[in-house]
Scaffold this motif. Sequence first.
Motif, PDB file in Angstrom:
ATOM      1  N   LYS A  60       0.837  -1.208   0.000  1.00 39.46           N
ATOM      2  CA  LYS A  60       0.000   0.000   0.000  1.00 39.46           C
ATOM      3  C   LYS A  60       0.863   1.246   0.000  1.00 39.46           C
ATOM      4  N   GLY A  61       1.898   1.195   0.852  1.00 39.79           N
ATOM      5  CA  GLY A  61       2.726   2.387   1.052  1.00 39.79           C
ATOM      6  C   GLY A  61       3.528   2.768  -0.170  1.00 39.79           C
ATOM      7  N   ILE A  62       3.951   1.772  -0.973  1.00 40.97           N
ATOM      8  CA  ILE A  62       4.782   2.160  -2.122  1.00 40.97           C
ATOM      9  C   ILE A  62       3.951   2.515  -3.350  1.00 40.97           C
ATOM     10  N   ASP A  63       2.651   2.301  -3.274  1.00 46.94           N
ATOM     11  CA  ASP A  63       1.788   2.747  -4.374  1.00 46.94           C
ATOM     12  C   ASP A  63       1.978   4.226  -4.675  1.00 46.94           C
ATOM     13  N   THR A  64       2.141   5.002  -3.624  1.00 44.11           N
ATOM     14  CA  THR A  64       2.350   6.431  -3.810  1.00 44.11           C
ATOM     15  C   THR A  64       3.500   6.697  -4.766  1.00 44.11           C
ATOM     16  N   PHE A  65       4.548   5.869  -4.625  1.00 43.12           N
ATOM     17  CA  PHE A  65       5.747   6.121  -5.434  1.00 43.12           C
ATOM     18  C   PHE A  65       5.677   5.423  -6.784  1.00 43.12           C
ATOM     19  N   THR A  66       5.036   4.245  -6.830  1.00 43.16           N
ATOM     20  CA  THR A  66       4.996   3.509  -8.099  1.00 43.16           C
ATOM     21  C   THR A  66       3.844   3.985  -8.981  1.00 43.16           C
ATOM     22  N   GLN A  67       2.653   4.126  -8.402  1.00 44.70           N
ATOM     23  CA  GLN A  67       1.500   4.500  -9.231  1.00 44.70           C
ATOM     24  C   GLN A  67       1.446   5.989  -9.519  1.00 44.70           C
ATOM     25  N   LYS A  89       3.833   8.091  -9.068  1.00 45.81           N
ATOM     26  CA  LYS A  89       5.141   8.601  -9.486  1.00 45.81           C
ATOM     27  C   LYS A  89       5.633   9.765  -8.617  1.00 45.81           C
ATOM     28  N   ILE A  90       5.356   9.665  -7.329  1.00 47.03           N
ATOM     29  CA  ILE A  90       5.898  10.685  -6.431  1.00 47.03           C
ATOM     30  C   ILE A  90       7.335  10.295  -6.104  1.00 47.03           C
ATOM     31  N   ASN A  91       8.210  11.287  -6.124  1.00 44.19           N
ATOM     32  CA  ASN A  91       9.608  11.045  -5.809  1.00 44.19           C
ATOM     33  C   ASN A  91       9.759  10.764  -4.306  1.00 44.19           C
ATOM     34  N   VAL A  92      10.536   9.737  -3.952  1.00 44.43           N
ATOM     35  CA  VAL A  92      10.711   9.394  -2.538  1.00 44.43           C
ATOM     36  C   VAL A  92      11.317  10.559  -1.763  1.00 44.43           C
ATOM     37  N   PHE A  93      12.255  11.255  -2.412  1.00 44.84           N
ATOM     38  CA  PHE A  93      12.900  12.388  -1.742  1.00 44.84           C
ATOM     39  C   PHE A  93      11.906  13.506  -1.471  1.00 44.84           C
ATOM     40  N   ASP A  94      11.041  13.765  -2.478  1.00 37.83           N
ATOM     41  CA  ASP A  94      10.006  14.784  -2.267  1.00 37.83           C
ATOM     42  C   ASP A  94       9.117  14.403  -1.101  1.00 37.83           C
ATOM     43  N   PHE A  95       8.870  13.092  -0.988  1.00 38.34           N
ATOM     44  CA  PHE A  95       8.017  12.622   0.106  1.00 38.34           C
ATOM     45  C   PHE A  95       8.712  12.821   1.457  1.00 38.34           C
ATOM     46  N   THR A 155      -7.096   5.853  -3.794  1.00 42.55           N
ATOM     47  CA  THR A 155      -6.722   7.177  -4.283  1.00 42.55           C
ATOM     48  C   THR A 155      -5.361   7.558  -3.716  1.00 42.55           C
ATOM     49  N   LEU A 156      -4.755   8.579  -4.302  1.00 37.98           N
ATOM     50  CA  LEU A 156      -3.456   9.022  -3.815  1.00 37.98           C
ATOM     51  C   LEU A 156      -3.559   9.504  -2.370  1.00 37.98           C
ATOM     52  N   GLN A 157      -4.664  10.222  -2.054  1.00 46.20           N
ATOM     53  CA  GLN A 157      -4.826  10.721  -0.687  1.00 46.20           C
ATOM     54  C   GLN A 157      -4.713   9.576   0.309  1.00 46.20           C
ATOM     55  N   ASN A 158      -5.337   8.459  -0.043  1.00 50.48           N
ATOM     56  CA  ASN A 158      -5.300   7.303   0.844  1.00 50.48           C
ATOM     57  C   ASN A 158      -3.924   6.644   0.837  1.00 50.48           C
ATOM     58  N   ASN A 159      -3.378   6.456  -0.349  1.00 48.13           N
ATOM     59  CA  ASN A 159      -2.063   5.812  -0.452  1.00 48.13           C
ATOM     60  C   ASN A 159      -0.988   6.604   0.279  1.00 48.13           C
ATOM     61  N   ALA A 160      -1.094   7.918   0.217  1.00 45.31           N
ATOM     62  CA  ALA A 160      -0.092   8.755   0.878  1.00 45.31           C
ATOM     63  C   ALA A 160      -0.091   8.489   2.379  1.00 45.31           C
ATOM     64  N   ALA A 208       2.310   5.428   7.160  1.00 40.56           N
ATOM     65  CA  ALA A 208       2.319   4.233   8.012  1.00 40.56           C
ATOM     66  C   ALA A 208       3.595   3.430   7.803  1.00 40.56           C
ATOM     67  N   LEU A 209       4.029   3.405   6.548  1.00 41.46           N
ATOM     68  CA  LEU A 209       5.261   2.681   6.234  1.00 41.46           C
ATOM     69  C   LEU A 209       6.448   3.303   6.975  1.00 41.46           C
ATOM     70  N   VAL A 210       6.477   4.640   6.981  1.00 39.73           N
ATOM     71  CA  VAL A 210       7.547   5.329   7.718  1.00 39.73           C
ATOM     72  C   VAL A 210       7.489   4.945   9.194  1.00 39.73           C
ATOM     73  N   LEU A 211       6.291   4.938   9.739  1.00 34.73           N
ATOM     74  CA  LEU A 211       6.125   4.549  11.147  1.00 34.73           C
ATOM     75  C   LEU A 211       6.669   3.148  11.401  1.00 34.73           C
ATOM     76  N   LEU A 212       6.319   2.254  10.481  1.00 29.23           N
ATOM     77  CA  LEU A 212       6.746   0.871  10.626  1.00 29.23           C
ATOM     78  C   LEU A 212       8.269   0.767  10.619  1.00 29.23           C
ATOM     79  N   PHE A 213       8.871   1.474   9.686  1.00 27.69           N
ATOM     80  CA  PHE A 213      10.338   1.469   9.622  1.00 27.69           C
ATOM     81  C   PHE A 213      10.934   2.013  10.907  1.00 27.69           C
ATOM     82  N   MET A 214      10.308   3.067  11.431  1.00 28.19           N
ATOM     83  CA  MET A 214      10.851   3.650  12.655  1.00 28.19           C
ATOM     84  C   MET A 214      10.772   2.661  13.813  1.00 28.19           C
TER      85      MET A 214
END
Lengths: 251, 310
Positions: free
Chosen positions: B47-54, B56-62, B273-278, B283-289
Amino acid sequence: MGKILSTKNLRLYYGKSEALHGISLKFLDGEITALIGPSGCGKSTYLRCLNRMNDLLDNVTITGTIKLQGKDIYSPKMSKSEIRKKIGMVFQQPNPFPFSIYDNVAYGPRISGVKDKKVLDEIVETSLKKAAIWDEVKDDLKKNAVALSGGQQQRVCIARTLAVNPDVILLDEPTSALDPISSVKVESTLMDIKKDYNIILVTHNMQQASRISDKTAFMLNGRLIEFDKTEKMFLNPENKITSDYLNGRFG
Amino acid sequence: MKNSLKEKFLSPSKQTYQESFGKIISSFCILIIIALVVSILGFVTTKGIDTFTQSKINVFDFLFGNVWSPSSTGANGKPEVGAAPMIVTSFTVTLISAAIATPFAIACAIFMTFIANNRGSRLLRSTIELLVGIPSVIYGYIGLTLVVPLVRSIYGGTGFGILAGAIVLFVMILPTVTSLTVDSIKSVPDYYIKASYGLGATRWQTIYKVVLKISLPGILTAVIFGMTRAFGEALAVQMVIGNSITMPTNLTTPASTLTSQLTTGIGNTIMGTLQNNALWSLALVLLFMSLFFNILIKIIGKRGAAKYES
Ligand SMILES: Nc1ncnc2c1ncn2[C@@H]1O[C@H](COP(=O)(O)OP(=O)(O)OP(=O)(O)O)[C@@H](O)[C@H]1O
Ligand SMILES: [Mg+2]
């Protein structure tokens, strides 16, 4: 010659039960006195009175007097920590801190406020030399003391006690956890330093007592049975019970 | 007769059956747990990487972008999903709350182990353990009615913000940090303490130079456990932090953490939607932390253990 420690009619109660029934003894400077007696007779209890370690326990009552150089160490004017600096203690189980060898030996001087690195270096070196462990550890003073062998640890503990520059050193079965070779090393360490200290040694090892002590005190059930020159005591004790004990006829 | 005895010896005993039965049950449970963990990780990650793959948001921008508005298009023609304000806010509340909680926890632990008698220390301990059982929403509510007005009356503004959040979190993590610190301090062997007294150290010197020094890895672990809790706490923080996604410039203006944005946002967006995927990316960041915190705890634990064994 002013480092005389004496107890007079020392009684100790754990709660209501009396563990020491009035013990009077005198320990002289430059001598090793051995305390012997069967298990549970109160040797450790007595020793702990001498540097007020029993104060750490709850429910202990002590009566009688203990004097170091004529001063009552239980008088309210005396500070416990000052007394323990003058009357050091080495425990049965080697218990170096899990710090470096250097930090172990420097612990006492540091808590007394010595900060100068040169002074500390000097104290650490002389103490380790006196404890006859310098040659074994001098290249590795940063090493964690817990990583040493039991015998080495015990000599580091002796060095740690010497670094505080005490008058009296109390040792509670310091070699009972060690192998014979390490024990002999610790014994010869004690022989080497005894001229400058007043050493009191609890031991279950009769050979050890006869080898290194000048005087021996025999305790039984919280009482002092006999106290004399070690030679006299082992060859020709006054008391029948003493001779029975020394000959292994009981306990 | 002989035969039946032989049979008896050769056939598996009742204990063997019980043992294999137990083994099957526990392996089954372990498998379920592993499957659960893996599927949570997998789910959040996909779910979390959809933002970047679908989208096309840059990870750095995120990670470093300052503007969060997934529903409108930004300057570069893409929606802006900069999570930096929330990441920074999350870290700030976590660090501040841990920084306040640590000295409190150490003081409580020392009081309980060295100063209070048995009754006193048991009383303090059960009080602190009581704090664990209080639900987050109560903390949030108390924060809302006490802490926010207090901050408002001292610093002006609305009172909502990082400071209020950190204070509420401090109370929430205090029990965790304290009880773990107590455990760590209590586990310092008695013979070290006796050695220190025997060398003429006072009680404070012994506590400071021996007890705290030896229990330091344990105390650090306690603090990180508290930080993990603070980092992940959502509800109470959401109630007092103000929920405004801006890069924080001070501690008393409204801000938003990763978790508070997640709880506020997740109900108002449509799956896919992107709003949801974002939000899933947050959540992915939280998980990594939390993974990072866990690894940190493991490392410190190992170091501490090595010190004793070496
Ligand atoms: N902390 C304590 N609380 C209550 N009683 C104690 C305590 N320590 C020792 N005793 C009791 O006091 C008596 C003397 O004990 P102590 O440890 O002094 O003997 P010991 O001569 O050193 O024996 P060992 O040779 O086995 O070390 C024993 O009966 C023991 O049960
Ligand atoms: Mg004993």
